[in-house]
Enzyme design. Structure first.
Site, PDB file in Angstrom:
ATOM      1  N   TYR A   1      12.906 -41.167 -22.826  1.00 33.84           N
ATOM      2  CA  TYR A   1      12.259 -42.476 -22.802  1.00 33.84           C
ATOM      3  C   TYR A   1      10.726 -42.630 -23.024  1.00 33.84           C
ATOM      4  CZ  TYR A   1      16.556 -44.814 -21.059  1.00 33.84           C
ATOM      5  OH  TYR A   1      17.979 -45.200 -20.830  1.00 33.84           O
TER       6      TYR A   1
ATOM      7  N   LYS B   1      20.483 -35.372  12.091  1.00 36.79           N
ATOM      8  CA  LYS B   1      20.418 -36.627  11.724  1.00 36.79           C
ATOM      9  C   LYS B   1      20.541 -36.821  10.148  1.00 36.79           C
ATOM     10  CE  LYS B   1      15.240 -36.141  11.533  1.00 36.79           C
ATOM     11  NZ  LYS B   1      13.978 -36.388  12.343  1.00 36.79           N
TER      12      LYS B   1
HETATM   13  C1  PLP Z   1      13.351 -35.179  12.667  1.00 36.86           C
HETATM   14  C2  PLP Z   1      12.956 -34.799  13.985  1.00 36.86           C
HETATM   15  C3  PLP Z   1      13.033 -33.686  14.448  1.00 36.86           C
HETATM   16  C4  PLP Z   1      13.440 -32.462  13.494  1.00 36.86           C
HETATM   17  O1  PLP Z   1      12.270 -32.115  12.663  1.00 36.86           O
HETATM   18  P1  PLP Z   1      12.140 -30.968  11.471  1.00 36.86           P
HETATM   19  O2  PLP Z   1      10.865 -31.191  10.878  1.00 36.86           O
HETATM   20  O3  PLP Z   1      13.374 -31.316  10.609  1.00 36.86           O
HETATM   21  O4  PLP Z   1      12.326 -29.745  12.235  1.00 36.86           O
HETATM   22  C5  PLP Z   1      12.563 -33.236  15.684  1.00 36.86           C
HETATM   23  N1  PLP Z   1      12.586 -34.376  16.558  1.00 36.86           N
HETATM   24  C6  PLP Z   1      12.378 -35.436  16.058  1.00 36.86           C
HETATM   25  C7  PLP Z   1      11.886 -36.432  17.217  1.00 36.86           C
HETATM   26  C8  PLP Z   1      12.449 -35.737  14.926  1.00 36.86           C
HETATM   27  O5  PLP Z   1      12.578 -36.951  14.700  1.00 36.86           O
END
Ligand code: PLP
Length: 386
Positions: A266, A47
């Site tokens: 800054y 994702k």
């Molecule tokens: C993002 C996600 C994962 C992967 O998680 P990681 O901690 O990056 O391994 C797996 N299952 C779901 C439902 C997620 O939202």
């Protein structure tokens, strides 16, 4: 006559900001997580543009390494991935709404039904269109996505339901998998065992990267590693066994001399205690080098004492003063003058500066750093799978 042949310059060699993504390391990390998954098959979570690293290159790499179960957040990501992963199942974690059927059907995407409303809608779709695969997300305590446990068990027990109304996968998600000491993992495990038992004969999946480290009880049929594939830390307080995947580097625009007593950046929040040399580097918070990584001038520095460090000329150097939109200032006083020059690159994170150390300095996690990298990096993908 010109003394420069512009065509021979590789943009990567001169880019103000550059990112190296080691695809071989991603493939190796996936194999390592597949091995740790024991009897379960390992999928891959890609994702958010494969955690900011590029869905195309990462998708192809993982597909070639053998991944056949991908997870994305949004259907658009799945549609993109489909062209690189022709034979894979692609699960869409946010599920489906009315009107979104075409993108799922046209790209052969599997919705992960995530709420009671989605389930009711989806049963109507199945009644109308017949068999189409879906996964059922069951909430076991996260309170983010998933149908309530009781609803899932009722669905499993509903003998009037046609066989085509069965999900191809039941899944849930741990909220504290990164904390192996948490008793809540056990509670979620017990709840999910009830789900898996009720849906006997249907594949089940509970664990993301962290859950895989919790051991075989948590593996079920399919695992869903994400961050570990990209070299990130999945479990708190344990040495990270994954191979680093990403190196971010920014070029030194200039090296300035500054006097004792002068201030930097800054707000003038950092006052120099000695004659100093400062490297002005071409990365800032617009590049995901978060302002919260600043060396001083932030409330966070009362909680996490040090800001981020970079790496140049074989040494760690601290960020001093506030990080700005496009530039960051590092104190390079301790590096001999002849060993560092304008035009050199400072590693922001990579082999020498762990991604998660930088994240901690900013009060966040590696996931957020990776997914916030911004558009200005020149990217190079290393793809020798060794
Ligand atoms: C993002 C996600 C994962 C992967 O998680 P990681 O901690 O990056 O391994 C797996 N299952 C779901 C439902 C997620 O939202």
């Amino acid at each position: 006559m010109t003394t420069h042949d512009f065509n021979e310059t590789d943009p990567f060699d001169v880019a103000p900001l550059r990112l190296t993504v080691d695809l071989g390391a991603i493939a190796e990390n996936w194999r390592a997580m597949a091995k740790r998954s024991g009897n379960a098959r390992a999928g891959a979570v890609v994702k958010a543009d494969a955690y900011g690293l590029g869905i195309e290159d990462v998708g192809i790499t993982l597909y070639e390494a053998g991944v056949r179960d991908f997870f994305v957040a949004a259907a658009e990501e799945g549609a993109t991935l489909r062209s690189f992963a022709p034979e894979a199942r692609i699960f869409v974690l946010s599920g489906i709404w009315a009107g979104r059927e075409p993108i799922f059907f046209e790209n052969d995407l599997v919705p992960v039904i995530a709420s009671e409303e989605q389930l009711a809608f989806w049963m109507g779709v199945l009644a109308e269109h017949g068999d189409y695969p879906y996964a059922l997300h069951v909430d076991t305590g996260f309170n983010r996505l998933g149908v309530p446990l009781e609803d899932a068990l009722a669905l499993a027990d509903d003998t009037s339901r046609p066989a085509s109304f069965s999900p191809v996968l039941v899944m849930s998600h741990l909220h504290s998998g990164d904390n192996p000491a948490s008793l809540l993992n056990r509670q979620q495990l017990e709840s999910f065992r009830r789900v898996a038992a009720a849906f006997e004969g249907i594949e089940s999946s509970l664990s993301a990267s962290a859950g895989i480290f919790l051991g075989p009880d948590y593996h079920f049929d399919l695992t869903r590693p994400g961050v570990a594939l990209y070299g990130g830390e999945a479990v708190n307080g344990v040495a990270n066994p994954m191979r680093p995947v990403v190196k971010a580097e920014a070029r030194i625009i200039q090296i300035r001399n500054a006097r004792q007593g002068e201030t930097v950046s800054y707000g003038g929040t950092y006052q120099l205690s000695r004659e100093s040399r400062l490297a002005i580097v071409s990365a800032g918070y617009a590049d995901g080098y978060l302002r919260s990584l600043s060396g001083s001038g932030l409330p966070l520095r009362h909680v996490v004492r040090d800001g981020a460090f970079g790496y140049v000329a074989g040494r760690k150097v601290p960020v001093i003063g506030r990080i700005t939109m496009d530039m960051t200032i590092f104190d390079v006083t301790d590096i001999p003058e002849n060993e560092i020059h304008a035009g050199d690159y400072v590693e922001l994170f990579g082999d020498n500066i762990p991604l998660d150390d930088v994240a901690r300095a900013g009060g966040t996690i590696g996931y957020e750093l990776l997914t916030g990298l911004g558009l200005r990096y020149e990217r190079r993908y290393l793809d020798d799978d060794s």
